[in-house]
Design a protein around this motif. Structure first.
Motif, PDB file in Angstrom:
ATOM      1  N   GLU A   8       3.316 -23.163  20.342  1.00 44.98           N
ATOM      2  CA  GLU A   8       2.280 -22.547  19.893  1.00 44.98           C
ATOM      3  C   GLU A   8       2.242 -22.521  18.571  1.00 44.98           C
ATOM      4  OE1 GLU A   8       1.739 -19.410  23.659  1.00 44.98           O
ATOM      5  OE2 GLU A   8       2.307 -18.623  21.670  1.00 44.98           O
ATOM      6  N   LEU A   9       3.123 -22.376  17.801  1.00 41.63           N
ATOM      7  CA  LEU A   9       3.291 -22.307  16.184  1.00 41.63           C
ATOM      8  C   LEU A   9       3.674 -23.633  15.505  1.00 41.63           C
ATOM      9  CD1 LEU A   9       5.623 -19.316  15.905  1.00 41.63           C
ATOM     10  CD2 LEU A   9       3.265 -19.337  15.743  1.00 41.63           C
ATOM     11  N   GLY A  10       3.224 -24.672  16.297  1.00 42.21           N
ATOM     12  CA  GLY A  10       3.326 -25.908  16.030  1.00 42.21           C
ATOM     13  C   GLY A  10       5.003 -26.555  15.275  1.00 42.21           C
ATOM     14  N   ILE A  11       5.878 -25.985  15.958  1.00 40.01           N
ATOM     15  CA  ILE A  11       7.165 -26.352  15.148  1.00 40.01           C
ATOM     16  C   ILE A  11       7.926 -26.915  16.478  1.00 40.01           C
ATOM     17  CG2 ILE A  11       7.299 -24.838  13.406  1.00 40.01           C
ATOM     18  CD1 ILE A  11       8.751 -22.692  14.939  1.00 40.01           C
ATOM     19  N   GLN A  12       8.765 -27.854  16.286  1.00 38.72           N
ATOM     20  CA  GLN A  12       9.607 -28.544  17.273  1.00 38.72           C
ATOM     21  C   GLN A  12      10.921 -28.542  17.073  1.00 38.72           C
ATOM     22  OE1 GLN A  12       7.534 -32.193  17.573  1.00 38.72           O
ATOM     23  NE2 GLN A  12       6.125 -31.595  19.266  1.00 38.72           N
ATOM     24  N   PRO A  13      11.683 -27.343  17.025  1.00 38.16           N
ATOM     25  CA  PRO A  13      13.043 -27.527  16.894  1.00 38.16           C
ATOM     26  C   PRO A  13      13.817 -28.100  17.872  1.00 38.16           C
ATOM     27  CG  PRO A  13      12.307 -25.353  17.459  1.00 38.16           C
ATOM     28  CD  PRO A  13      11.009 -25.987  17.263  1.00 38.16           C
ATOM     29  N   THR A  14      15.047 -28.478  17.710  1.00 32.90           N
ATOM     30  CA  THR A  14      16.041 -28.934  18.572  1.00 32.90           C
ATOM     31  C   THR A  14      17.451 -28.128  18.834  1.00 32.90           C
ATOM     32  OG1 THR A  14      17.003 -30.417  17.050  1.00 32.90           O
ATOM     33  CG2 THR A  14      15.039 -31.471  18.537  1.00 32.90           C
ATOM     34  N   GLY A  15      18.103 -28.274  19.985  1.00 35.42           N
ATOM     35  CA  GLY A  15      19.292 -27.625  20.218  1.00 35.42           C
ATOM     36  C   GLY A  15      19.251 -26.124  20.117  1.00 35.42           C
ATOM     37  N   PHE A  16      20.037 -25.328  19.495  1.00 35.85           N
ATOM     38  CA  PHE A  16      20.157 -23.964  19.447  1.00 35.85           C
ATOM     39  C   PHE A  16      19.054 -23.472  18.535  1.00 35.85           C
ATOM     40  CE2 PHE A  16      21.979 -19.665  18.191  1.00 35.85           C
ATOM     41  CZ  PHE A  16      21.927 -19.226  19.573  1.00 35.85           C
ATOM     42  N   ALA A  17      18.391 -24.345  17.708  1.00 35.78           N
ATOM     43  CA  ALA A  17      17.343 -23.825  16.770  1.00 35.78           C
ATOM     44  C   ALA A  17      16.137 -23.614  17.557  1.00 35.78           C
ATOM     45  CB  ALA A  17      16.901 -24.999  15.969  1.00 35.78           C
ATOM     46  N   VAL A  18      15.974 -23.863  18.963  1.00 30.75           N
ATOM     47  CA  VAL A  18      14.988 -23.473  19.614  1.00 30.75           C
ATOM     48  C   VAL A  18      14.961 -22.002  19.816  1.00 30.75           C
ATOM     49  CG1 VAL A  18      14.033 -23.591  22.141  1.00 30.75           C
ATOM     50  CG2 VAL A  18      14.896 -25.587  20.976  1.00 30.75           C
ATOM     51  N   VAL A  19      16.160 -21.542  19.985  1.00 26.88           N
ATOM     52  CA  VAL A  19      16.472 -19.946  20.121  1.00 26.88           C
ATOM     53  C   VAL A  19      15.962 -19.293  18.999  1.00 26.88           C
ATOM     54  CG1 VAL A  19      18.008 -18.253  20.785  1.00 26.88           C
ATOM     55  CG2 VAL A  19      18.047 -20.553  22.130  1.00 26.88           C
ATOM     56  N   THR A  20      16.685 -19.677  17.928  1.00 25.08           N
ATOM     57  CA  THR A  20      16.569 -18.873  16.516  1.00 25.08           C
ATOM     58  C   THR A  20      15.241 -18.841  16.125  1.00 25.08           C
ATOM     59  OG1 THR A  20      17.297 -21.070  15.333  1.00 25.08           O
ATOM     60  CG2 THR A  20      19.214 -19.405  16.415  1.00 25.08           C
ATOM     61  N   GLN A  21      14.399 -20.054  16.276  1.00 26.99           N
ATOM     62  CA  GLN A  21      13.045 -19.978  15.799  1.00 26.99           C
ATOM     63  C   GLN A  21      12.204 -19.268  16.528  1.00 26.99           C
ATOM     64  OE1 GLN A  21      11.656 -21.622  13.161  1.00 26.99           O
ATOM     65  NE2 GLN A  21      13.621 -21.981  12.497  1.00 26.99           N
ATOM     66  N   ALA A  22      12.465 -19.329  17.763  1.00 23.19           N
ATOM     67  CA  ALA A  22      11.579 -18.347  18.836  1.00 23.19           C
ATOM     68  C   ALA A  22      11.881 -17.000  18.448  1.00 23.19           C
ATOM     69  CB  ALA A  22      12.025 -18.641  20.314  1.00 23.19           C
ATOM     70  N   MET A  23      12.960 -16.275  18.188  1.00 22.04           N
ATOM     71  CA  MET A  23      13.358 -15.193  18.076  1.00 22.04           C
ATOM     72  C   MET A  23      12.839 -14.650  16.626  1.00 22.04           C
ATOM     73  SD  MET A  23      17.122 -14.837  19.400  1.00 22.04           S
ATOM     74  CE  MET A  23      17.230 -13.083  19.423  1.00 22.04           C
ATOM     75  N   ALA A  24      12.841 -15.651  15.776  1.00 21.14           N
ATOM     76  CA  ALA A  24      12.268 -15.088  14.351  1.00 21.14           C
ATOM     77  C   ALA A  24      10.754 -15.391  14.501  1.00 21.14           C
ATOM     78  CB  ALA A  24      12.795 -16.423  13.463  1.00 21.14           C
ATOM     79  N   ASN A  25      10.325 -15.919  15.138  1.00 22.91           N
ATOM     80  CA  ASN A  25       8.576 -15.854  15.374  1.00 22.91           C
ATOM     81  C   ASN A  25       8.026 -15.594  16.343  1.00 22.91           C
ATOM     82  OD1 ASN A  25       8.202 -17.770  12.945  1.00 22.91           O
ATOM     83  ND2 ASN A  25       9.587 -19.234  13.895  1.00 22.91           N
ATOM     84  N   MET A  26       8.802 -14.631  17.261  1.00 22.61           N
ATOM     85  CA  MET A  26       8.363 -13.932  18.387  1.00 22.61           C
ATOM     86  C   MET A  26       6.970 -13.014  18.203  1.00 22.61           C
ATOM     87  SD  MET A  26       8.459 -10.903  20.270  1.00 22.61           S
ATOM     88  CE  MET A  26       9.713  -9.697  19.810  1.00 22.61           C
ATOM     89  N   GLY A  27       7.049 -12.456  17.000  1.00 24.22           N
ATOM     90  CA  GLY A  27       5.855 -11.680  16.552  1.00 24.22           C
ATOM     91  C   GLY A  27       4.632 -12.562  16.337  1.00 24.22           C
ATOM     92  N   LYS A  28       4.666 -13.600  16.096  1.00 21.57           N
ATOM     93  CA  LYS A  28       3.342 -14.608  15.898  1.00 21.57           C
ATOM     94  C   LYS A  28       2.883 -15.061  17.400  1.00 21.57           C
ATOM     95  CE  LYS A  28       5.194 -15.569  11.449  1.00 21.57           C
ATOM     96  NZ  LYS A  28       5.740 -16.922  10.516  1.00 21.57           N
ATOM     97  N   ALA A  29       3.698 -15.064  18.100  1.00 21.86           N
ATOM     98  CA  ALA A  29       3.323 -15.710  19.663  1.00 21.86           C
ATOM     99  C   ALA A  29       2.023 -14.867  20.141  1.00 21.86           C
ATOM    100  CB  ALA A  29       4.549 -15.538  20.560  1.00 21.86           C
ATOM    101  N   LYS A  30       1.357 -15.854  21.254  1.00 23.49           N
ATOM    102  CA  LYS A  30       0.250 -15.200  21.749  1.00 23.49           C
ATOM    103  C   LYS A  30       0.842 -14.181  22.558  1.00 23.49           C
ATOM    104  CE  LYS A  30      -2.151 -19.691  21.992  1.00 23.49           C
ATOM    105  NZ  LYS A  30      -2.760 -20.796  22.702  1.00 23.49           N
ATOM    106  N   PRO A  31      -0.158 -13.066  23.097  1.00 28.36           N
ATOM    107  CA  PRO A  31       0.383 -11.962  23.702  1.00 28.36           C
ATOM    108  C   PRO A  31       0.930 -12.049  25.036  1.00 28.36           C
ATOM    109  CG  PRO A  31      -1.836 -11.468  22.982  1.00 28.36           C
ATOM    110  CD  PRO A  31      -1.618 -13.040  22.620  1.00 28.36           C
ATOM    111  N   ALA A  32       0.346 -13.292  25.792  1.00 26.07           N
ATOM    112  CA  ALA A  32       0.866 -13.480  27.250  1.00 26.07           C
ATOM    113  C   ALA A  32       2.274 -14.215  27.127  1.00 26.07           C
ATOM    114  CB  ALA A  32       0.235 -14.415  27.897  1.00 26.07           C
ATOM    115  N   THR A  33       2.567 -15.008  26.093  1.00 26.51           N
ATOM    116  CA  THR A  33       3.869 -15.664  25.977  1.00 26.51           C
ATOM    117  C   THR A  33       4.791 -14.421  25.427  1.00 26.51           C
ATOM    118  OG1 THR A  33       2.790 -17.671  25.260  1.00 26.51           O
ATOM    119  CG2 THR A  33       5.072 -17.708  24.701  1.00 26.51           C
ATOM    120  N   LYS A  34       4.590 -13.737  24.447  1.00 25.81           N
ATOM    121  CA  LYS A  34       5.350 -12.638  23.865  1.00 25.81           C
ATOM    122  C   LYS A  34       5.863 -11.846  25.186  1.00 25.81           C
ATOM    123  CE  LYS A  34       3.905 -10.549  20.107  1.00 25.81           C
ATOM    124  NZ  LYS A  34       3.378  -9.618  19.527  1.00 25.81           N
TER     125      LYS A  34
END
Length: 327
Positions: A144-170
């Motif tokens: 949703e935020l237009g970023i495509q991390p790989t590996g464990f960065a998927v987890v860290t990036q999602a946790m860092a940007n959780m507040g910016k996610a759409k309501p349903a995804t959050k």
């Protein structure tokens, strides 16, 4: 009916996947609880049942919010997802209450549960499935935020940007984070209660799981109450403001608001231009800015008003004051 089915195709995919997986998990846990009478398994059954109902509401709400504006509702249905989520958290709240009550009862009147192996197998399998859905929700946040991390960065990036996610995804992210943690906690409680005299461990785990569910209720309620009222997106305002001020033809910004309506962002902008420009030139600038702003993630409509330059830098001064206040 055809329109409804088309809208469902636009629903939040993470919520639909989570609902299906949690429905399967709830049935398995329920069968396990009926066979063993394990209180921690009861808490997890209630949790999965609540998540199933909640995520079905989320999926339906996110789909219906995509409905085009009508004569009766000219502003569209963007905030419908917020209203649906406010209703959905009531279900989680009721389930959380029942989970806590059952846990307290077991703490006061502890009993020895049977079926250690089947309980642990069910909880372990459920936790693996929950973590799978959680990982998919993390990937959806990044997408949703237009970023495509790989590996464990998927987890860290999602946790860092959780507040910016759409309501349903959050919501899916929060619920499955709690579900995964709850599964691990329940397994630990079952092992402790089985191999030690501390049979209250299952009841304590049930109470903790219920409290974690209440934390999700509180977070989701506050976020979506703000969405129903109409919350501004300050980060997007700064981003769009900087973009507009970098345009060589824009002298100043009189006003800029970015309002969240469900998963959509509505932008209203008033800019100052050189008064010597022709109407055609001003219109070209307006069209150019609209096109740039519409490319931003989540922006669904832009309203731009034009005014002549008054020689006073309002935008720069306002932001200078904001920075001083923050410091």
């Amino acid at each position: 009916m055809k329109e409804f089915l088309l809208l469902l195709k636009k629903g939040n995919k993470s919520a639909l996947l989570a609902a299906i997986v949690n429905a399967v998990i709830a049935i398995i846990k329920g069968i396990g609880f009926s066979m063993t009478g394990n209180v921690a398994l009861f808490a997890e059954t209630m949790h999965s049942a609540a998540d199933t109902a909640n995520q079905l509401f989320v999926f339906s709400g996110s789909a219906l919010s995509k409905k085009a504006p009508t004569d009766r509702f000219p502003n569209g249905f963007g905030r419908l997802v917020n209203l649906v989520l406010l209703g959905a958290v009531l279900i989680v709240g009721i389930m959380a209450y029942e989970t806590i009550v059952e846990g307290i009862h077991h703490i006061i009147h502890p009993t020895h549960s049977s079926g250690l192996t089947i309980t642990l197998v069910i909880l372990a399998a459920s936790t693996v499935l929950e973590s799978f859905v959680l990982y998919k929700a993390m990937k959806e946040i990044n997408h949703e935020l237009g970023i495509q991390p790989t590996g464990f960065a998927v987890v860290t990036q999602a946790m860092a940007n959780m507040g910016k996610a759409k309501p349903a995804t959050k919501l899916v992210f929060l619920e499955d984070t709690v579900a995964t943690l709850g599964g691990l906690l329940a397994m630990a409680a079952v092992i402790i209660a089985y191999f030690t005299p501390f049979h209250q461990a299952e009841g304590i785990a049930s109470v903790i799981i219920g409290l974690l569910m209440f934390m999700v209720v509180g977070k989701v309620f506050l976020d979506n109450a703000a969405g129903v009222i109409g919350e501004s997106d300050e980060e997007m305002e700064d981003k769009i403001g900087e973009m507009v001020m970098n345009d060589p033809d824009v002298k100043d910004i009189q006003a800029l608001t970015v309002v969240k309506e469900g998963e959509d962002l509505h932008v209203e902008l008033e800019i100052e231009l050189d008064p010597s420009l022709t109407v055609a030139q001003a219109d070209d600038i307006k069209d150019r800015l609209e096109e740039k702003i519409m490319q931003e993630n989540g922006v669904t409509d832009v309203i731009i008003e034009l005014d002549e330059d008054d020689g006073i830098q309002k935008w720069a001064e306002d932001h200078k004051k904001s920075d001083l206040i923050e410091k």
